[in-house]
Design a protein around this motif. Structure first.
Motif, short mmCIF file in Angstrom:
data_model
loop_
_atom_site.label_atom_id
_atom_site.label_comp_id
_atom_site.label_asym_id
_atom_site.label_seq_id
_atom_site.Cartn_x
_atom_site.Cartn_y
_atom_site.Cartn_z
N THR A 1 33.15 13.48 118.38
CA THR A 1 34.26 12.67 117.89
C THR A 1 33.78 11.68 116.84
N LYS A 2 32.67 11.03 117.12
CA LYS A 2 32.09 10.07 116.18
C LYS A 2 31.70 10.79 114.89
N THR A 3 31.11 11.96 115.00
CA THR A 3 30.68 12.75 113.83
C THR A 3 31.90 13.13 112.98
N HIS A 4 32.95 13.62 113.62
CA HIS A 4 34.13 14.03 112.87
C HIS A 4 34.87 12.84 112.26
N ASN A 5 34.84 11.71 112.93
CA ASN A 5 35.54 10.54 112.40
C ASN A 5 34.79 9.87 111.27
N TYR A 6 33.46 9.90 111.34
CA TYR A 6 32.68 9.17 110.35
C TYR A 6 31.82 10.09 109.45
N GLY A 7 31.75 11.34 109.83
CA GLY A 7 30.96 12.27 109.01
C GLY A 7 29.47 12.17 109.23
N GLN B 1 38.53 36.77 111.95
CA GLN B 1 39.79 36.54 111.26
C GLN B 1 39.80 35.21 110.50
N ALA B 2 38.85 34.37 110.77
CA ALA B 2 38.87 33.03 110.19
C ALA B 2 38.55 33.06 108.70
N LEU C 1 32.82 28.06 107.89
CA LEU C 1 31.85 27.02 107.56
C LEU C 1 32.01 25.81 108.47
N GLU C 2 33.25 25.41 108.71
CA GLU C 2 33.51 24.28 109.60
C GLU C 2 33.05 24.59 111.02
N ASP C 3 33.33 25.80 111.49
CA ASP C 3 32.91 26.21 112.83
C ASP C 3 31.39 26.21 112.95
N GLU C 4 30.72 26.76 111.93
CA GLU C 4 29.26 26.79 111.95
C GLU C 4 28.69 25.38 111.95
N SER D 1 30.22 22.65 113.10
CA SER D 1 30.47 22.07 114.42
C SER D 1 29.51 22.64 115.45
N LEU D 2 29.27 23.94 115.39
CA LEU D 2 28.36 24.58 116.33
C LEU D 2 26.94 24.03 116.17
N SER D 3 26.53 23.82 114.94
CA SER D 3 25.18 23.28 114.74
C SER D 3 25.10 21.83 115.24
N TRP D 4 26.20 21.08 115.10
CA TRP D 4 26.21 19.72 115.65
C TRP D 4 26.13 19.75 117.18
N VAL D 5 26.90 20.63 117.79
CA VAL D 5 26.86 20.74 119.26
C VAL D 5 25.46 21.13 119.70
N GLU D 6 24.86 22.08 119.00
CA GLU D 6 23.49 22.50 119.29
C GLU D 6 22.52 21.32 119.23
N LYS D 7 22.64 20.53 118.17
CA LYS D 7 21.78 19.37 117.99
C LYS D 7 22.00 18.35 119.12
N ILE D 8 23.25 18.13 119.47
CA ILE D 8 23.57 17.17 120.54
C ILE D 8 23.00 17.68 121.87
N ILE D 9 23.18 18.97 122.14
CA ILE D 9 22.65 19.53 123.39
C ILE D 9 21.14 19.40 123.43
N ASN D 10 20.49 19.59 122.29
CA ASN D 10 19.03 19.43 122.21
C ASN D 10 18.59 18.05 122.66
N ASP D 11 19.43 17.05 122.39
CA ASP D 11 19.06 15.67 122.70
C ASP D 11 19.45 15.25 124.12
N LEU D 12 20.13 16.13 124.85
CA LEU D 12 20.49 15.80 126.23
C LEU D 12 19.24 15.78 127.10
N PRO D 13 19.30 15.05 128.23
CA PRO D 13 18.19 15.13 129.19
C PRO D 13 18.02 16.57 129.66
N GLU D 14 16.80 16.93 129.99
CA GLU D 14 16.46 18.32 130.35
C GLU D 14 17.39 18.92 131.40
#
Length: 169
Positions: free
Chosen positions: A161-167, A90-91, A97-100, A102-115
């Motif tokens: 939050t940092k990504t959304h605030n500063y791009g 419905q979006a 595009l914004e959701d995709e 954000s999802l790619s950012w979350v994916e990238k962040i999760i990739n960088d988390l400790p195992e």
């Protein structure tokens, strides 16, 4: 145990084994191989499976260990967690595009988390496993799992939050 009985036991969680393997190994082919290996190992133990409290817990642990062994043997430090379950028909295009993004950012962040945090996020937030089950698979106590998940979510939230605030990330 008959083959049909074995199939009945493993069918409900076979896809979860594959998804866990895919999250850890990234490659679909390697994940399929890992899943197949675990199922073969389970079959070799099929006569004793009925004695186990949870065949699924054992299978998930075997999958995790097999994948981690594969990664260690390849000296691969570059894992990817992909989550494609989110779609909103419905979006608007802009929202999609914004959701995709954000999802790619979350994916990238999760990739960088400790195992360990990566595994916990995968099992709790994506696979929806209970804390008790995750603790059993990862051989941790439930409190440690909750703390690791909390830290992982906090890291994801802070970076988003940092990504959304500063791009930028």
């Amino acid at each position: 145990m008959q083959q049909n009985e074995f199939i009945k036991i493993v069918s409900p969680f076979k896809d979860r084994l594959f998804r866990l393997a895919k999250r850890l190994l990234v490659s679909t082919e390697e994940a399929e191989d890992a899943t197949q290996e675990v199922l073969v190992k389970l079959w070799t133990k099929h006569d004793s499976l009925h004695e186990l409290k949870s065949v699924e817990a054992m299978a998930m642990t075997m999958t995790k260990n097999y994948c981690l062994d594969q990664l260690k043997s390849k000296r691969a430090g570059n894992m990817s967690i992909v989550h494609n379950n989110y779609t909103d028909n419905q979006a608007s295009l802009q929202q999609k595009l914004e959701d995709e993004d954000s999802l790619s950012w979350v994916e990238k962040i999760i990739n960088d988390l400790p195992e360990q945090q990566k595994l916990i996020v995968q099992m709790r937030d994506i696979e929806q496993y209970e804390f008790e089950y995750i603790a059993k698979i990862l051989e941790m106590n439930e409190t440690a799992v909750r703390v690791a998940l909390s830290r992982a979510r906090k890291t994801i939230r802070e970076i988003m939050t940092k990504t959304h605030n500063y791009g930028i990330g």
